[in-house]
Design a protein around this motif. Structure first.
Motif, PDB file in Angstrom:
ATOM      1  N   ASN A  71      36.471  41.025  42.758  1.00 36.06           N
ATOM      2  CA  ASN A  71      35.544  41.865  41.993  1.00 36.06           C
ATOM      3  C   ASN A  71      34.258  41.113  41.666  1.00 36.06           C
ATOM      4  N   ASP A 113      43.010  34.410  39.604  1.00 38.56           N
ATOM      5  CA  ASP A 113      43.476  35.723  40.061  1.00 38.56           C
ATOM      6  C   ASP A 113      42.606  36.240  41.201  1.00 38.56           C
ATOM      7  N   LYS A 153      36.522  43.791  31.439  1.00 42.60           N
ATOM      8  CA  LYS A 153      37.835  44.240  30.969  1.00 42.60           C
ATOM      9  C   LYS A 153      38.891  43.163  31.183  1.00 42.60           C
ATOM     10  N   SER A 154      38.638  42.285  32.141  1.00 42.51           N
ATOM     11  CA  SER A 154      39.593  41.218  32.440  1.00 42.51           C
ATOM     12  C   SER A 154      39.460  40.038  31.491  1.00 42.51           C
ATOM     13  N   ASP A 155      38.401  40.007  30.682  1.00 45.47           N
ATOM     14  CA  ASP A 155      38.101  38.825  29.863  1.00 45.47           C
ATOM     15  C   ASP A 155      39.272  38.385  28.991  1.00 45.47           C
ATOM     16  N   THR A 204      42.250  39.229  42.466  1.00 43.91           N
ATOM     17  CA  THR A 204      41.538  40.483  42.188  1.00 43.91           C
ATOM     18  C   THR A 204      40.262  40.219  41.403  1.00 43.91           C
ATOM     19  N   PHE A 205      40.344  39.323  40.436  1.00 40.85           N
ATOM     20  CA  PHE A 205      39.146  38.960  39.664  1.00 40.85           C
ATOM     21  C   PHE A 205      38.088  38.348  40.579  1.00 40.85           C
ATOM     22  N   TYR A 232      38.175  30.391  34.089  1.00 40.21           N
ATOM     23  CA  TYR A 232      37.220  31.393  34.539  1.00 40.21           C
ATOM     24  C   TYR A 232      35.839  31.242  33.912  1.00 40.21           C
ATOM     25  N   GLN A 280      42.275  38.503  29.512  1.00 36.22           N
ATOM     26  CA  GLN A 280      43.390  37.956  30.280  1.00 36.22           C
ATOM     27  C   GLN A 280      43.056  36.576  30.857  1.00 36.22           C
ATOM     28  N   LEU A 281      41.807  36.166  30.721  1.00 38.16           N
ATOM     29  CA  LEU A 281      41.356  34.976  31.431  1.00 38.16           C
ATOM     30  C   LEU A 281      41.495  33.709  30.604  1.00 38.16           C
ATOM     31  N   LYS A 287      34.807  46.220  35.179  1.00 36.23           N
ATOM     32  CA  LYS A 287      36.106  45.696  35.596  1.00 36.23           C
ATOM     33  C   LYS A 287      36.257  44.233  35.218  1.00 36.23           C
ATOM     34  N   LEU A 288      35.187  43.467  35.448  1.00 35.58           N
ATOM     35  CA  LEU A 288      35.229  42.049  35.131  1.00 35.58           C
ATOM     36  C   LEU A 288      35.308  41.810  33.632  1.00 35.58           C
TER      37      LEU A 288
END
Length: 260
Positions: free
Chosen positions: A174, A168, A230-232, A170-171, A239, A234-235, A227-228
């Protein structure tokens, strides 16, 4: 070979490739940013052959060095220069052109015409965007960071788009921003400078001391770290290599190519 050793190997190769007997006497080459080397290595691993991956990574780093060199030229006022500073400015122009020539030569030799076009478009996009960002009066530090980081990550994201991986954008942006802030906060605390710090001080030095600016960069790091994290959820496993803990890279990132 460990990921850290791979990153250091690429950095060493590029440092060797950019050496020039005359330029090395008078100027210091820009820093080769290990977080960008790491991002490129992860993005390109298992998507193309190893020789092509090496070519793409080195070519992208040559372009990044050229852009960083020209950034310093653009920001420094040519008025009231001494003969010595004029000579150094002229040599930096030549150095930037030299790095650009290396990227084009490397890709041409390997018949990577499509990748030449991709990087050329990314250079144009970066240059066009930075003229707005660099000379804009920013209303907040976080706004400045967001816009600067957007410019700073364009080359890496162009490569990501080219290889069309599942990662991603955006990831990745960031993650790059988080590590950009780590590096710049350390430089600021040491009293050193960079394009980022010059622009930060230009916009906010009248309002904040360097100590306060440093604390605000730490706050911004926390913002991007959240932010990073919070994405965990979804990964995927793709990643796993994007660790927030890259202390082993920070030493190298603060070590410019030596003169002479």
């Amino acid at each position: 070979m460990s990921a850290t050793n791979i990153i250091q190997q690429y950095i060493s190769q590029v440092k060797t490739d950019i050496r020039h007997p005359y330029l090395d006497k008078y100027i210091t080459h820009p820093v080769i940013e290990p977080q960008k080397v790491k991002a490129l290595n992860i993005i390109l691993t298992d998507t193309i052959s190893e020789p092509t991956k090496t070519t793409y990574i080195k070519a992208t780093l040559f372009v990044q060095l050229a852009l960083h060199t020209h950034d310093f030229i653009d920001l420094n006022n040519a008025e009231n220069e001494t003969m010595e500073t004029t000579k150094k400015r002229q040599l930096r122009v030549l150095a930037g052109d030299y790095y650009s020539g290396l990227y084009y030569q490397l890709l041409s030799k390997n018949n990577e015409i499509e990748f030449i076009r991709i990087l050329a478009n990314a250079i144009k996009d970066t240059t066009d965007t930075k003229m707005t960002v660099y000379y804009k009066k920013h209303s907040s530090i976080l706004q400045f960071i967001d816009e600067f980081a957007n410019v700073d990550s364009k080359l890496i994201l162009a490569v990501l788009k080219k290889v069309n991986t599942a990662l991603d954008a955006t990831f990745i942006q960031n993650w790059l921003t988080y590590h950009l802030l780590r590096r710049e906060q350390k430089l600021l605390d040491k009293g050193e400078t960079s394009v980022f710090i010059e622009l930060l001080q230009k916009n906010f030095a009248k309002k904040f001391t360097n100590k306060v600016l440093s604390s605000k960069l730490i706050d911004a790091m926390t913002h991007y770290k959240k932010k990073l994290e919070k994405s965990d959820h979804q990964l995927s496993n793709a990643y796993d290599d994007f660790s927030l803990d890259t202390e082993e890279m920070m030493i190298e990132s603060l070590d410019p190519v030596k003169e002479g």
